[in-house]
Motif scaffolding. Structure first.
Motif, short mmCIF file in Angstrom:
data_model
loop_
_atom_site.label_atom_id
_atom_site.label_comp_id
_atom_site.label_asym_id
_atom_site.label_seq_id
_atom_site.Cartn_x
_atom_site.Cartn_y
_atom_site.Cartn_z
N VAL A 177 3.20 99.34 32.36
CA VAL A 177 3.59 100.10 31.16
C VAL A 177 2.83 101.43 31.12
CG1 VAL A 177 3.53 100.14 28.63
CG2 VAL A 177 4.21 98.04 29.83
N TYR A 252 2.45 101.14 21.99
CA TYR A 252 2.57 99.96 22.85
C TYR A 252 2.05 98.77 22.05
CZ TYR A 252 1.68 96.75 26.79
OH TYR A 252 1.64 95.67 27.64
N THR A 259 5.59 94.53 17.47
CA THR A 259 6.69 95.44 17.81
C THR A 259 7.61 95.63 16.61
OG1 THR A 259 6.60 94.64 20.09
CG2 THR A 259 8.55 95.88 19.44
N SER A 278 8.04 107.00 20.98
CA SER A 278 8.50 105.95 21.89
C SER A 278 7.85 104.61 21.52
CB SER A 278 8.14 106.31 23.34
OG SER A 278 8.91 107.41 23.79
N VAL A 280 7.18 100.49 23.08
CA VAL A 280 7.25 99.43 24.08
C VAL A 280 6.59 98.19 23.49
CG1 VAL A 280 6.69 98.71 26.44
CG2 VAL A 280 6.97 101.15 25.92
N ASP A 284 9.87 89.91 24.94
CA ASP A 284 11.23 90.35 24.69
C ASP A 284 11.89 89.39 23.71
OD1 ASP A 284 13.41 92.00 24.95
OD2 ASP A 284 14.15 91.07 26.80
N ALA A 296 12.18 98.85 24.64
CA ALA A 296 11.55 98.56 25.94
C ALA A 296 10.62 97.36 25.79
CB ALA A 296 10.78 99.78 26.43
N ALA A 297 10.58 96.52 26.81
CA ALA A 297 9.84 95.26 26.67
C ALA A 297 9.24 94.79 27.98
CB ALA A 297 10.76 94.18 26.12
N VAL A 333 8.96 94.45 33.58
CA VAL A 333 8.90 95.51 32.58
C VAL A 333 10.25 96.22 32.54
CG1 VAL A 333 7.78 97.65 31.87
CG2 VAL A 333 6.42 95.80 32.90
N MET A 335 12.11 99.25 30.86
CA MET A 335 12.01 100.48 30.08
C MET A 335 13.40 100.86 29.53
SD MET A 335 9.08 101.67 29.55
CE MET A 335 7.44 101.08 30.00
N VAL A 339 12.22 104.44 24.89
CA VAL A 339 11.16 105.20 25.55
C VAL A 339 11.75 106.45 26.19
CG1 VAL A 339 9.40 105.20 27.35
CG2 VAL A 339 9.79 103.15 25.98
#
Length: 354
Positions: A177, A252, A259, A278, A280, A284, A296-297, A333, A335, A339
């Motif tokens: 990340v 992040y 999240t 952004s 992340v 998920d 993103a996860a 990961v 993206m 992001v």
């Protein structure tokens, strides 16, 4: 009347043996998964079981052994998709071996975790899969060790001198990340998580921090950690973004609920990903995939963790010795659209929409 009582009587192992033309010992071997029985005899036993509707009496069979054919599983909570899927995977794997899985939630309490484990010890479970509240050094793991229980530790663990451990490679995933965000030009990132006492939080934070600083020594990394639930985290994020100083270009989150809290704060302030900031998240969930923009996860390898945990657990149940093993499973990961590269003009800290 006698015929009616015979019809209502639960079929016994001797009924199955008589119908299949084998001994009761052979029936027991087939139902226990022993592979030395002749295939034709095993098939006759399985056919008889289906025809008669025979079911193993767990209490009767367990009385003949020191441990019951039960696997205990203790998770910190059942609300997240990660732990829900984990229990589902563990259950299927246990049943493939002829065991029943009994799962319980510690509700993020070490005291409750130990209490549940003590109950499972009283039930004489054959083994335990424990995802501890904090790390491998908690009271539950100590109870398992003191009472000679067979178990494996998963998720919020690194390595242990008494039990095998299986977890996601959180540090490597966070490093990926960091490489992605730095590569896009981000030089101010906020990291959000629960308290650093959890082994995985430390690994995720340090993995991100170390790699980001190696790639961009001038990067600014702010950290907001909450020791308890997401309620206090909402207040901390609100205060952080209300300072009026330059805000980060990316956030992040080290855990799933964080999240969602961060995204809710963005929307309350009228910020949009990735144009304004952004995002992340570690872990998920379906909502992260269907929302727009998709979030993103870091996707954890649930099936691989469950499979390897149960494999090593059953080897220990069957008497395999040797020192404990520590296994790290790689994450993926993704993206997604949340992001992007930061704008050339620094973000201001305002924009709070009531």
């Amino acid at each position: 009347m006698a015929q009616k009582e015979a019809q209502q009587r639960r079929p016994s192992i001797h009924d199955v043996a008589s119908h299949a033309g084998v001994s009761a010992a052979t029936v027991s071997k087939v139902l226990s998964g022993v592979t030395t029985v002749k295939p034709e005899n095993a098939q006759r036993v399985l056919d008889a079981v289906e025809l008669l509707g025979y079911r193993v009496d767990p209490l009767a069979s367990d009385m003949r052994r020191a441990k019951r054919r039960i696997i205990g599983a203790i998770m910190p909570e059942f609300e997240s998709e990660f732990f829900g899927q984990m229990v589902s995977e563990l259950e299927g794997l246990a049943e493939q071996r002829g065991y029943t899985l009994v799962a319980a939630s510690s509700r993020e309490s070490e005291a409750r975790e130990k209490e549940i484990l003590a109950r499972m010890h009283d039930w004489r479970v054959a083994g335990v899969v424990l995802a501890p509240v904090r790390n491998e050094h908690g009271p539950a793991a100590a109870f398992m060790k003191a009472n000679g229980m067979t178990g494996v530790l998963i998720d919020r663990v690194l390595a242990d001198d008494a039990f095998d451990t299986v977890s996601a490679d959180s540090a490597a995933a966070s490093a990926e990340v960091a490489r992605a965000l730095v590569g896009m030009g981000h030089r101010h990132v906020l990291v959000v998580g629960l308290g650093e006492q959890a082994a995985t939080v430390r690994a995720r934070l340090e993995g991100f921090r170390r790699t980001a600083l190696e790639l961009a020594p001038d990067i600014r990394i702010d950290v907001v950690l909450c020791e308890s639930d997401v309620g206090p985290l909402r207040a901390l994020l609100h205060d952080y973004f209300s300072k009026g100083t330059e805000r980060p270009t990316a956030v992040y989150s080290l855990f799933l609920k964080g999240t969602l809290v961060a995204l809710s704060e963005f929307r309350r302030r009228g910020w949009h990903c990735p144009n304004d900031i952004s995002l992340v998240g570690f872990d998920d969930a379906e909502w992260m995939q269907v929302t727009w923009p998709a979030i993103a996860a870091v996707v954890q390898p649930v099936r691989e963790i469950a499979t390897n945990a149960m494999e090593v657990l059953f080897r220990r149940i069957e008497g395999e010795g040797g020192p404990p093993t520590a296994r790290l499973e790689p994450c993926k990961v993704l993206m997604r659209e949340s992001v992007g590269s930061p704008g050339s003009v620094p973000h201001s800290g305002g924009g709070d929409r009531q």
